[in-house]
Structure formats: C-alpha cells, structure tokens
Scaffold this active site. Structure first.
Site, PDB file in Angstrom:
ATOM      1  N   ASN A  10       0.884  -1.169   0.000  1.00  0.00           N
ATOM      2  CA  ASN A  10       0.000   0.000   0.000  1.00  0.00           C
ATOM      3  C   ASN A  10       0.920   1.217   0.000  1.00  0.00           C
ATOM      4  OD1 ASN A  10      -1.754   2.079   0.564  1.00  0.00           O
ATOM      5  ND2 ASN A  10      -2.115   1.469   2.700  1.00  0.00           N
ATOM      6  N   LYS A  12       0.241   4.298  -0.274  1.00  0.00           N
ATOM      7  CA  LYS A  12      -0.328   5.517   0.322  1.00  0.00           C
ATOM      8  C   LYS A  12      -0.044   6.722  -0.592  1.00  0.00           C
ATOM      9  CE  LYS A  12       0.135   3.327   4.762  1.00  0.00           C
ATOM     10  NZ  LYS A  12       0.210   3.433   6.206  1.00  0.00           N
ATOM     11  N   HIS A  96      -9.292   1.645   4.785  1.00  0.00           N
ATOM     12  CA  HIS A  96      -8.029   1.764   5.513  1.00  0.00           C
ATOM     13  C   HIS A  96      -8.213   2.727   6.691  1.00  0.00           C
ATOM     14  CE1 HIS A  96      -3.900   2.812   6.474  1.00  0.00           C
ATOM     15  NE2 HIS A  96      -3.567   1.665   5.904  1.00  0.00           N
ATOM     16  N   GLU A  98      -6.518   5.065   7.793  1.00  0.00           N
ATOM     17  CA  GLU A  98      -6.247   6.480   7.495  1.00  0.00           C
ATOM     18  C   GLU A  98      -7.456   7.126   6.823  1.00  0.00           C
ATOM     19  OE1 GLU A  98      -2.559   5.698   5.483  1.00  0.00           O
ATOM     20  OE2 GLU A  98      -1.666   5.161   7.404  1.00  0.00           O
ATOM     21  N   GLU A 169      -5.506  -4.625  10.656  1.00  0.00           N
ATOM     22  CA  GLU A 169      -4.462  -3.628  10.873  1.00  0.00           C
ATOM     23  C   GLU A 169      -4.738  -2.869  12.165  1.00  0.00           C
ATOM     24  OE1 GLU A 169      -2.398  -2.585   6.935  1.00  0.00           O
ATOM     25  OE2 GLU A 169      -4.130  -1.270   7.101  1.00  0.00           O
ATOM     26  N   GLY A 175       2.559   2.346  10.754  1.00  0.00           N
ATOM     27  CA  GLY A 175       3.552   3.404  10.565  1.00  0.00           C
ATOM     28  C   GLY A 175       4.260   3.827  11.852  1.00  0.00           C
ATOM     29  N   SER A 215       3.401  -2.088  10.402  1.00  0.00           N
ATOM     30  CA  SER A 215       4.845  -2.169  10.654  1.00  0.00           C
ATOM     31  C   SER A 215       5.454  -3.540  10.328  1.00  0.00           C
ATOM     32  CB  SER A 215       5.167  -1.763  12.096  1.00  0.00           C
ATOM     33  OG  SER A 215       4.788  -0.417  12.327  1.00  0.00           O
TER      34      SER A 215
END
Ligand code: PGA
Length: 253
Positions: A10, A12, A96, A98, A169, A175, A215
């Site tokens: 991904n 991003k 996701h 985010e 996730e 991250g 991560s």
C-alpha cells in the site's frame, strides 16, 4: 485448507506516476517466474493507468487505495468503479484506517464501496482494526466484529468466498514501528475467522484470506506470516523499496 498468501504494498500518498512505473519495472523483473504467493501493489490514482499497462500480463496484481460507489456523475474528485477496472485494477483497498481517521470513512461507506467493487467484477481488501484506546478498554473483538459485519452487510456468500480479503491492521501499529505481538495477532485473526465462519459456514469461512498489516518489515515478516490464520500482509513503509518488499514477499513463500 490451504490458502495462498497474499502480500500487497500500500503505497499511500507516495511516488509520482513516473516513479511508480520505474518501481514496478524493477519489481516485475525481480518477480519473474515468482510463484508461491500472490503479490500486489497499490499506487495512487494518478499512477494506476501507466502502472496497469506496465503490469499487464505480469504476476503482480494492480490495487487501488479506494473506490467510489456511484457509476459516474457529478461527484467532483471521485473515481468510479469502471474507471479503476479499465486501468486493470484487480483489488480495491477499502476502509483503511487512514481513510476512517482523516476522511470520514464509516462502516456504511465501506459497505457501499465493497458492493461497488464486487459489482464491477473486482476483488477487495477490506481493512479493519482497533485503536490503542479501544484495545486498552478491552474492546478489540467487539470493534473487529462491528467493522466486519458492517462492511459485509448484504454481501453474498459467493462474493465473499471468491473476491474478499480482510486486512487486520491494528491502528496503533500502522507506521509506528510498533508491531502487534504474535499472540495479539493470533487472537485477532482467530476472532475474525470465527466471525467469517459465522457469516458464511465454517467450511466457507476458512477460504477467506486474512492479511496482517502494521509495521511489517523484513525482520519480523517470517514470524508474523507463520501465525495461524495469517494469510499474508498489507505493507506500507516497507513496500516502498524493492529490497525490503522483496524480502517480505520471500518470507511469505
Ligand atoms: P505500515 O502501514 O506497514 O507502514 O505500518 C501498513 C498499512 O497502513 O497498510
């Protein structure tokens, strides 16, 4: 039952279209003859068309980072299902954290995007995961159940079996360099499997792949991929460089 692992990068909001094409050229040559797990990359919308051309006929699946649910119309800034399909998108990444955190994504809009993706004949990776506060409050399983059932409302069993991937996730591991422990991963994946078995049948629920994301690095991938019910990974930072992404792919084989 044997599920084929799937490792997806991904990207991003990284890489211009030209950088994206350069990058997949390298990946393509390094993955020549590769078997043993499925591999995908998720560039930004503007890179999908040239990257799709480059990947055509290759063993790397093109993924989009989002999808809009309407077919077309006056929706400034949105990208409709057929537009993605035409670029060669095989998987749409939906929900996701985010998107949920910064762009108002909800379980309802995840469900609309999922239906649109399936209706257009594309597969989908649905992301779910708890925040640190939710984990500390002992609500992890409850959050995962709600997100999963919300995403999958009115989705047919046939579509779930043939086109669905779930990505677990934990938001606090994305991250941040903080990886969930193997026990935490095992528990969450077992819970997701149980919900899938309940929504489908135990036999069919076993066929749906569940990725881990948050991560994942070359240093921890082998250990994570060995956990029961972990069927690959959704990789952010470590997917942006060919060496680390390749190492993670090799760990999944
Ligand atoms: P990360 O991101 O690997 O950089 O933690 C994973 C993801 O957000 O999919």
């Amino acid at each position: 039952m044997k599920r084929v692992k799937i490792v997806v990068g991904n990207w991003k909001c990284h890489k211009t279209p030209s950088e994206s094409v350069e990058f997949v050229k390298e990946l393509k040559s390094r993955l020549q003859g590769h078997t043993g797990c499925e591999v995908g990359v998720g560039p930004t919308f503007t890179a999908l068309y040239p990257v799709g051309k480059e990947l055509s006929g290759s063993n790397i699946a093109l993924c989009s980072q989002n999808i809009f649910w309407e077919k077309q119309g006056a929706f400034t800034g949105e990208v409709a299902p057929a537009m993605l399909k035409d670029c060669g998108v095989k998987y749409t990444i939906i929900g996701h954290s985010e998107r949920r955190q910064y762009f108002g994504e909800t379980d309802e809009t995840v469900n609309k995007r999922l239906k649109a993706s399936f209706a257009e004949g594309m597969s989908a990776i649905v992301c779910i995961g708890e925040t640190l506060a939710q984990r500390e409050a002992g609500k992890t399983n409850e959050v995962l159940s709600t997100q999963l059932k919300g995403a999958l409302a009115d989705i047919s069993g046939a579509d779930m079996v043939s086109r669905l991937v779930i990505a677990y996730e934990p938001v606090w591991a994305i991250g941040t360099g903080k990886v969930a422990t193997t026990d935490q991963v095992r528990e969450a994946h077992a819970h997701i499997r149980a919900v899938l078995n309940e929504l489908l049948t135990p036999e069919l629920g076993e066929t749906v792949r569940i990725q881990y994301g948050g991560s994942v690095k070359p240093e921890n991938a082998t250990e994570i991929f060995a956990v029961e019910n972990v069927d690959g990974g959704l990789i952010g930072g470590a997917a942006l460089k060919a060496d680390s992404f390749m190492a993670i792919i090799n760990a999944a084989k």
